[in-house]
Design an enzyme around this catalytic site. Structure first.
Site, PDB file in Angstrom:
ATOM      1  N   CYS A 185       0.845  -1.189   0.000  1.00 46.31           N
ATOM      2  CA  CYS A 185       0.000   0.000   0.000  1.00 46.31           C
ATOM      3  C   CYS A 185       0.883   1.242   0.000  1.00 46.31           C
ATOM      4  O   CYS A 185       0.644   2.220  -0.708  1.00 46.31           O
ATOM      5  CB  CYS A 185      -0.893   0.030   1.238  1.00 46.31           C
ATOM      6  SG  CYS A 185      -1.868  -1.456   1.500  1.00 46.31           S
ATOM      7  N   CYS A 238      -7.333  -2.521  -5.218  1.00 47.88           N
ATOM      8  CA  CYS A 238      -5.888  -2.245  -5.148  1.00 47.88           C
ATOM      9  C   CYS A 238      -5.099  -3.546  -5.087  1.00 47.88           C
ATOM     10  O   CYS A 238      -4.088  -3.714  -5.765  1.00 47.88           O
ATOM     11  CB  CYS A 238      -5.563  -1.407  -3.911  1.00 47.88           C
ATOM     12  SG  CYS A 238      -5.764   0.371  -4.128  1.00 47.88           S
ATOM     13  N   CYS A 287     -27.950  -7.704  12.481  1.00 47.46           N
ATOM     14  CA  CYS A 287     -29.258  -7.061  12.658  1.00 47.46           C
ATOM     15  C   CYS A 287     -30.336  -7.799  11.857  1.00 47.46           C
ATOM     16  O   CYS A 287     -31.420  -8.059  12.372  1.00 47.46           O
ATOM     17  CB  CYS A 287     -29.204  -5.599  12.200  1.00 47.46           C
ATOM     18  SG  CYS A 287     -28.557  -4.471  13.445  1.00 47.46           S
TER      19      CYS A 287
END
Lengths: 279, 138, 109
Positions: A95, A132, A240
């Site tokens: 990165c 990426c 949820c």
């Protein structure tokens, strides 16, 4: 004693009622002020004020987020810093190779999910990280809610902490946003509950002993005391929906991407908090 | 390891079993205290145990113990499957005989701190912590 | 050795002679309690850090015995006296025999 010293920082008097906690202010490391209450964004006409989930937690849980050393989520930020600088994949890139230090990414977390013109789609931060990895690094993508991915999201959040969530809601995202809004108000499962039933109609009420928040996602990834690790937004969505006794959508599915965009937009104006601490 | 729904149910069953056997847990806490004190009388002055009245999650409950002049402080959770939590022994460079940590509580129960003072006497503090069980599974 | 165990400590880098300072420590560790069962109903064996010791220039500050009731990612906060310049040595002992260490120097001005 830590609790008493922090009480002053948090603006807490001796009172311990839920209401008193909701007046508390979050200041991280003594100097990073976090906006936990803000006027609702214009497109959200059903609420007048938006509130971070931090507001609904007990004093003890709130305090864990006021100091990076006390926040166990920061362990995983450190892990991600190491991963950030580690070259992987056939292209032998990290990165860091393209982006420099993680701090260069300040301002990225507040605007995700966002439209990607080249791909012609709304992308979450996790989708962009994997793009990426696959395209630039020629490395294997990470699982959508894997430890590596959620750690990296925590690093990205941490360098933007205090910045206001500012997700674009106009232009090409309109269709996805509308889909997300529709999901938000759709009742699912045997319990026939929508997101709004708990987090819009009943926030600040208790569901059994859980103090319901507005379901804002400005604090994600979240270190939960319950499982003692970082949790991704889509993992929370799954939990949820499962609790409504429904079959859930998958993490990274188009439905949850749309829902994330819409829920993120409901928090426009709250600070990025991740990695936050919740129960 | 990822906890599945089945694990959660098993854990709940385990917790319920513990809840139905409080006498056994209390007895083992008393045994642990007796082992620590050698059966000596235990006072209640000079020791402070700070814990939340209500813990949002039993997995991570912040506590602090303080007993000025203590050589050791033992912390016990009377309702856990095994009551031992931690024992703090203070060396000559401890500036105060206090410590904070985070503990696991299986359910609502008493947390007990017993300090051994420099003169060989013992003091104890006890606080009930209510552990909430959320309405949401996730 | 348990996976991804990283110790973190917070100690002021400077102090005055005899100053009482606050030290915080955190170590990433699952602290598997021995009470949980896996998907097949089998007990997951206990695997915890069972002892934590802090010394300064070889003299003891605190010696903690940990049981499985200590939370995942064990955290401790305590007070130490700094009599002179020197080094705090932190040692965590794992059930599996692993020993994790960290050290922090403090300069007395």
């Amino acid at each position: 004693m830590k609790h008493y010293a922090l009480s002053a920082v948090l603006g807490l008097a001796a009172a311990t009622s839920a209401l008193a906690q909701e007046e508390a202010q979050l200041v991280i490391n003594g100097d990073l002020e976090i906006t936990t209450r803000a006027p609702a964004p214009d497109h959200l006409d059903r609420l007048s004020e938006i509130t971070s989930g931090w507001v609904y937690r007990s004093r003890e849980t709130q305090e864990l987020q006021a100091d990076d050393f006390d926040n166990p989520g920061m362990i995983f930020v450190d892990d991600a810093r190491a991963a950030w600088a580690t070259a992987e994949g056939a292209a032998e890139q990290s990165c860091q190779s393209c982006h420099g230090d993680p701090e260069e990414m300040a301002g990225v977390r507040p605007v995700y999910p966002k439209w990607n013109e080249d791909a012609g789609e709304v992308r979450t931060l996790a989708m962009q990280v994997n793009d990426c990895r696959e395209t630039r690094m020629e490395a294997e993508p990470w699982g959508y809610t894997s430890g590596d991915m959620v750690n990296m999201e925590a690093l990205m959040a941490s360098v933007s902490r205090g910045m206001p969530i500012n997700v674009a809601i106009d232009g090409p995202v309109a269709e996805t946003l509308a889909k997300g809004e529709e999901l938000y108000y759709t009742r699912f499962g045997q319990l026939e509950l929508s997101c709004a039933n708990c987090h819009e109609d009943n926030y600040d009420n208790n569901i059994r002993s859980d103090h319901l928040s507005q379901g804002q996602i400005n604090g994600f990834p979240v270190y939960r005391l319950k499982n003692a690790r970082l949790n991704a937004t889509h993992s929370r969505f799954r939990g949820c929906v499962r609790d409504t006794r429904a079959e859930t959508f998958s993490a990274g599915s188009p439905e949850f991407v749309a829902l994330e965009l819409y829920v993120a937009s409901r928090g426009n104006g709250l600070s990025v908090e991740g990695p936050s601490v919740r129960n | 390891m990822k906890l599945t729904r089945r694990d959660t149910i098993l854990t709940a069953v385990g917790a319920a079993t513990v809840a139905m056997l409080p006498m056994r847990a209390f007895a083992s806490t008393d045994d642990a205290i007796a082992e620590f004190t050698g059966g000596a009388d235990v006072g209640s002055e000079g020791i402070t145990l700070t814990a939340p009245e209500i813990a949002e999650n039993g997995n991570t409950v912040p506590i602090e113990v303080s007993a000025p002049g203590a050589t050791e402080i033992k912390v016990l959770a009377a309702g856990n499957p095994t009551p031992e939590v931690a024992t703090f022994a203070f060396g000559p460079l401890a500036a105060a005989q206090m410590a904070s940590t985070r503990i696991r509580l299986a359910n609502s129960q008493d947390v007990v701190a017993v300090a051994k003072m420099a003169d060989g006497s013992f003091v104890q503090a006890r606080q009930e912590v209510k552990v909430t069980i959320g309405g949401c599974g996730g | 050795m348990a996976e991804n165990v990283t110790p973190r400590v917070r100690v002021p880098s400077e102090a005055s002679a005899g100053e009482e300072i606050t030290i915080k420590t955190l170590i990433s560790h699952t602290m598997e309690s021995g009470q949980r069962r896996d998907g097949d109903g089998e007990l997951i064996p206990r695997s915890i850090i069972n002892r934590f010791v802090v010394n300064f220039n070889g003299e003891n500050v605190i010696d903690v015995e940990l049981a499985p009731a200590i939370s995942t990612n064990p955290f401790f906060e305590f007070q130490a006296t700094v009599p002179e310049s020197g080094t705090f040595e932190f040692t965590w002992y794992d059930d599996d025999g692993s020993v994790y260490e960290d050290a922090k120097e403090v300069t007395v001005s």
